[in-house]
Design a protein around this motif. Structure first.
Motif, PDB file in Angstrom:
ATOM      1  N   GLU A  94       0.828  -1.208   0.000  1.00 15.38           N
ATOM      2  CA  GLU A  94       0.000   0.000   0.000  1.00 15.38           C
ATOM      3  C   GLU A  94       0.862   1.257   0.000  1.00 15.38           C
ATOM      4  N   MET A  95       1.976   1.230   0.714  1.00 20.02           N
ATOM      5  CA  MET A  95       2.888   2.371   0.718  1.00 20.02           C
ATOM      6  C   MET A  95       3.492   2.589  -0.672  1.00 20.02           C
ATOM      7  N   CYS A  96       3.841   1.483  -1.355  1.00 18.68           N
ATOM      8  CA  CYS A  96       4.354   1.591  -2.728  1.00 18.68           C
ATOM      9  C   CYS A  96       3.297   2.146  -3.668  1.00 18.68           C
ATOM     10  N   ARG A  97       2.028   1.795  -3.435  1.00 15.48           N
ATOM     11  CA  ARG A  97       0.955   2.326  -4.273  1.00 15.48           C
ATOM     12  C   ARG A  97       0.795   3.826  -4.050  1.00 15.48           C
ATOM     13  N   LEU A  98       0.931   4.281  -2.809  1.00 12.67           N
ATOM     14  CA  LEU A  98       0.842   5.718  -2.527  1.00 12.67           C
ATOM     15  C   LEU A  98       2.002   6.492  -3.145  1.00 12.67           C
ATOM     16  N   LEU A  99       3.142   5.823  -3.311  1.00 14.23           N
ATOM     17  CA  LEU A  99       4.306   6.474  -3.919  1.00 14.23           C
ATOM     18  C   LEU A  99       4.283   6.391  -5.449  1.00 14.23           C
ATOM     19  N   ASN A 100       3.130   5.980  -6.031  1.00 16.27           N
ATOM     20  CA  ASN A 100       2.941   5.916  -7.488  1.00 16.27           C
ATOM     21  C   ASN A 100       3.924   4.964  -8.168  1.00 16.27           C
ATOM     22  N   ARG A 101       4.212   3.839  -7.508  1.00 18.36           N
ATOM     23  CA  ARG A 101       5.039   2.811  -8.126  1.00 18.36           C
ATOM     24  C   ARG A 101       4.154   1.778  -8.827  1.00 18.36           C
ATOM     25  N   GLU A 102       4.793   0.910  -9.619  1.00 16.50           N
ATOM     26  CA  GLU A 102       4.052  -0.084 -10.391  1.00 16.50           C
ATOM     27  C   GLU A 102       3.573  -1.200  -9.460  1.00 16.50           C
ATOM     28  N   VAL A 103       2.315  -1.101  -9.077  1.00 12.35           N
ATOM     29  CA  VAL A 103       1.706  -2.060  -8.147  1.00 12.35           C
ATOM     30  C   VAL A 103       0.364  -2.491  -8.731  1.00 12.35           C
ATOM     31  N   PRO A 104       0.046  -3.787  -8.747  1.00 11.39           N
ATOM     32  CA  PRO A 104      -1.263  -4.222  -9.272  1.00 11.39           C
ATOM     33  C   PRO A 104      -2.411  -3.799  -8.355  1.00 11.39           C
ATOM     34  N   GLU A 105      -3.595  -3.679  -8.948  1.00 12.17           N
ATOM     35  CA  GLU A 105      -4.759  -3.274  -8.160  1.00 12.17           C
ATOM     36  C   GLU A 105      -5.247  -4.398  -7.248  1.00 12.17           C
ATOM     37  N   HIS A 106      -5.214  -5.606  -7.748  1.00 16.07           N
ATOM     38  CA  HIS A 106      -5.680  -6.762  -6.971  1.00 16.07           C
ATOM     39  C   HIS A 106      -4.553  -7.779  -6.867  1.00 16.07           C
ATOM     40  N   ILE A 107      -4.275  -8.230  -5.643  1.00 11.32           N
ATOM     41  CA  ILE A 107      -3.227  -9.224  -5.383  1.00 11.32           C
ATOM     42  C   ILE A 107      -3.861 -10.396  -4.641  1.00 11.32           C
ATOM     43  N   SER A 108      -3.694 -11.591  -5.166  1.00 14.22           N
ATOM     44  CA  SER A 108      -4.235 -12.786  -4.518  1.00 14.22           C
ATOM     45  C   SER A 108      -3.380 -13.172  -3.310  1.00 14.22           C
ATOM     46  N   ASP A 109      -3.944 -14.039  -2.481  1.00 12.23           N
ATOM     47  CA  ASP A 109      -3.218 -14.477  -1.278  1.00 12.23           C
ATOM     48  C   ASP A 109      -1.966 -15.276  -1.642  1.00 12.23           C
ATOM     49  N   GLN A 110      -2.055 -16.035  -2.726  1.00 11.62           N
ATOM     50  CA  GLN A 110      -0.894 -16.824  -3.159  1.00 11.62           C
ATOM     51  C   GLN A 110       0.254 -15.916  -3.603  1.00 11.62           C
ATOM     52  N   ASP A 111      -0.072 -14.881  -4.393  1.00  7.09           N
ATOM     53  CA  ASP A 111       0.963 -13.928  -4.822  1.00  7.09           C
ATOM     54  C   ASP A 111       1.519 -13.149  -3.641  1.00  7.09           C
TER      55      ASP A 111
ATOM     56  N   ILE B 101       2.338  -5.686 -14.762  1.00  5.15           N
ATOM     57  CA  ILE B 101       2.337  -5.833 -16.223  1.00  5.15           C
ATOM     58  C   ILE B 101       1.358  -6.934 -16.647  1.00  5.15           C
ATOM     59  N   LYS B 102       1.337  -8.028 -15.886  1.00  3.20           N
ATOM     60  CA  LYS B 102       0.419  -9.132 -16.180  1.00  3.20           C
ATOM     61  C   LYS B 102      -1.034  -8.689 -16.057  1.00  3.20           C
ATOM     62  N   GLU B 103      -1.349  -7.926 -15.015  1.00  2.00           N
ATOM     63  CA  GLU B 103      -2.710  -7.415 -14.841  1.00  2.00           C
ATOM     64  C   GLU B 103      -3.091  -6.454 -15.959  1.00  2.00           C
ATOM     65  N   ARG B 104      -2.129  -5.646 -16.408  1.00  2.00           N
ATOM     66  CA  ARG B 104      -2.384  -4.717 -17.503  1.00  2.00           C
ATOM     67  C   ARG B 104      -2.699  -5.471 -18.796  1.00  2.00           C
ATOM     68  N   HIS B 105      -1.915  -6.532 -19.072  1.00  2.00           N
ATOM     69  CA  HIS B 105      -2.168  -7.340 -20.271  1.00  2.00           C
ATOM     70  C   HIS B 105      -3.524  -8.026 -20.202  1.00  2.00           C
ATOM     71  N   LYS B 106      -3.900  -8.519 -19.024  1.00  2.00           N
ATOM     72  CA  LYS B 106      -5.209  -9.146 -18.864  1.00  2.00           C
ATOM     73  C   LYS B 106      -6.332  -8.159 -19.132  1.00  2.00           C
ATOM     74  N   LYS B 107      -6.156  -6.929 -18.649  1.00  2.00           N
ATOM     75  CA  LYS B 107      -7.180  -5.912 -18.854  1.00  2.00           C
ATOM     76  C   LYS B 107      -7.327  -5.580 -20.339  1.00  2.00           C
ATOM     77  N   ILE B 108      -6.193  -5.448 -21.029  1.00  2.00           N
ATOM     78  CA  ILE B 108      -6.229  -5.151 -22.471  1.00  2.00           C
ATOM     79  C   ILE B 108      -6.879  -6.305 -23.234  1.00  2.00           C
ATOM     80  N   LYS B 109      -6.538  -7.549 -22.850  1.00  2.00           N
ATOM     81  CA  LYS B 109      -7.112  -8.726 -23.507  1.00  2.00           C
ATOM     82  C   LYS B 109      -8.622  -8.808 -23.277  1.00  2.00           C
ATOM     83  N   LYS B 110      -9.061  -8.477 -22.068  1.00  2.00           N
ATOM     84  CA  LYS B 110     -10.488  -8.503 -21.763  1.00  2.00           C
ATOM     85  C   LYS B 110     -11.242  -7.450 -22.565  1.00  2.00           C
ATOM     86  N   GLU B 111     -10.668  -6.256 -22.666  1.00  2.00           N
ATOM     87  CA  GLU B 111     -11.299  -5.206 -23.467  1.00  2.00           C
ATOM     88  C   GLU B 111     -11.389  -5.618 -24.945  1.00  2.00           C
TER      89      GLU B 111
END
Length: 421
Positions: free
Chosen positions: A93-110, A132-142
């Motif tokens: 969450e701190m990395c997300r506040l610092l505008n770093r590359e962080v996914p929106e949703h993270i599973s418990d396994q990850d 990057i993986k989440e971004r590709h999934k979003k583009i593929k879904k769109e």
């Protein structure tokens, strides 16, 4: 004594320093006075010696043990898995506040994988990969949603045209189209027959320690594609997943992809090696590093494909495995049929199973090698090797014309005897 020193220090700062400041050696005198006066620490004066406080002696060994015990208690309080996961989540969450590359949703396994990373650098790399993986999934879904909308619009237009044509033309109801349910039942029946009577095809799953996580997931994607291609074929193979460890990385990833369909798949999974299931003389390991070239597809043999995606270019891994197990090995005749230009001759798992299925059904190399990517070659050779004209031309070239030799007396007598007869 202390009051005298205080007075001298005050007097030197106010009177002596300005006098010598404008001279050439003002800096030297100033430094000497400053060092001398600052080194004198004030002394506390006690008129009565009885009022001097007693200095307590500290045992250093006891102090060290107490400090170590306190540190161990702090570590033990933080070593629980819940505390580590909460700390990792707060850091993300701190990395997300610092505008770093962080996914929106993270599973418990990850999250557990990130918490187990040894350094912050590896954690940041993992977060970047997930982002990057989440971004590709979003583009593929769109893209899929866009295609679905276009398909629905095309179907609406077809229905409108069909309604118009129905008014003018008669509908043919003699041959009804097959629906998806009927096709699926037919595929399942063919795969069930292949499991009982079909030719086996082995995927060797003993390479999970040779790949990073990204390549392993890519391998599982290719396995899913291969299973789908085989399931929809006219004459499918009986697929074996050998050396598949229970609760291993491969099985966890396959269960994650197939979910509840895993138990319904018409294939065989086992922890045993292929040499423990089939006779060794019937096994052929397909690897690009083999010196033996595959000439024809043999229906009485069992082909083995290594489940291995090699982006790090580790040479001869599958060939070394085949040599270690004392198995026969072959490679596809790519140089004979294709004008190879660039890239390695390692093909993906779905390309390999498409080539083998085409060879099994047709026996035509040119038709089978159409599944090789065109970026790696510039096309087929002008003359087909399987054609009869090419074979005759090669045979004529290989004929050795013997020079004229004088016949021996026995040969002359034999020739005369044949003529007389």
């Amino acid at each position: 004594m202390s009051t005298c020193l205080m007075f001298l220090r005050h007097f030197a700062r106010r009177a002596v320093v300005p006098i010598y400041f404008h001279k050439k050696r003002a800096g030297l005198y100033f430094t000497i006075l400053h060092r001398h006066l600052s080194s004198k620490t004030p002394v506390l004066f006690y008129p009565n010696k009885g009022n001097i406080p007693s200095i307590e002696k500290i045992d250093l060994d006891e102090w060290k043990t107490t400090m170590k015990s306190s540190k161990s208690e702090e570590r033990s309080s933080l070593t629980t898995s819940d505390d580590i996961l909460t700390a990792t989540r707060e850091w993300i969450e701190m990395c997300r506040l610092l505008n770093r590359e962080v996914p929106e949703h993270i599973s418990d396994q990850d999250l557990k994988i990130i918490a187990e990373c040894s350094s912050k650098k590896s954690k940041k790399k993992k977060l970047k990969f997930l982002c990057i993986k989440e971004r590709h999934k979003k583009i593929k879904k769109e893209k899929q949603e866009r295609k679905r909308a276009e398909r629905e619009e095309a179907e609406k237009q077809k229905l409108g045209n069909a309604e118009e044509s129905e008014k003018t033309e008669m509908k043919n109801t003699y041959l009804l189209p097959l629906n998806d349910r009927a096709l699926k039942a037919e595929w399942d029946w063919k795969n069930a027959q292949a499991m009982m009577f079909g030719q086996p095809l082995v995927f060797d799953m003993a390479y999970e320690n040779f790949m990073p996580e990204r390549d392993l997931k890519n391998t599982v994607c290719q396995l899913l594609e291969s299973e789908g291609v085989n399931r929809r074929n006219i004459d499918p193979f009986h697929i074996y997943f050998c050396n598949l460890k229970v609760d291993g990385v491969y099985q966890k990833e396959l269960l994650n992809r197939y979910k509840e369909k895993w138990d319904k798949l018409l294939l065989t999974t086992t922890e045993k090696s292929h040499i423990d299931i089939f006779p060794r003389k019937n096994l052929i390991y397909l690897t690009a590093d083999s010196p033996n070239v595959m000439t024809t597809f043999r229906h009485d043999k069992i082909y083995i494909i290594g489940s291995f995606v090699d982006k790090c270019l580790q040479p001869r891994v599958s060939y070394a495995n085949a040599k270690r197990l004392n198995l026969a090995s072959e490679r596809l005749p790519l140089d004979k049929y294709l004008q190879w230009e660039i890239g390695s001759k390692n093909l993906t798992l779905d390309q390999m199973i498409r080539i083998l299925l085409t060879l099994k059904n047709t026996g035509d190399w040119e038709e089978a090698l159409k599944f090789v990517p065109r970026r790696k070659h510039s096309g087929f050779h002008n003359v087909s090797i399987n054609s009869k004209l090419f074979v005759k031309a090669v045979q004529n070239k290989l004929e050795i014309k013997k020079p004229f030799q004088k016949l021996s007396p026995t040969a002359l007598s034999r020739e005369q005897w044949w003529k007389d007869e």
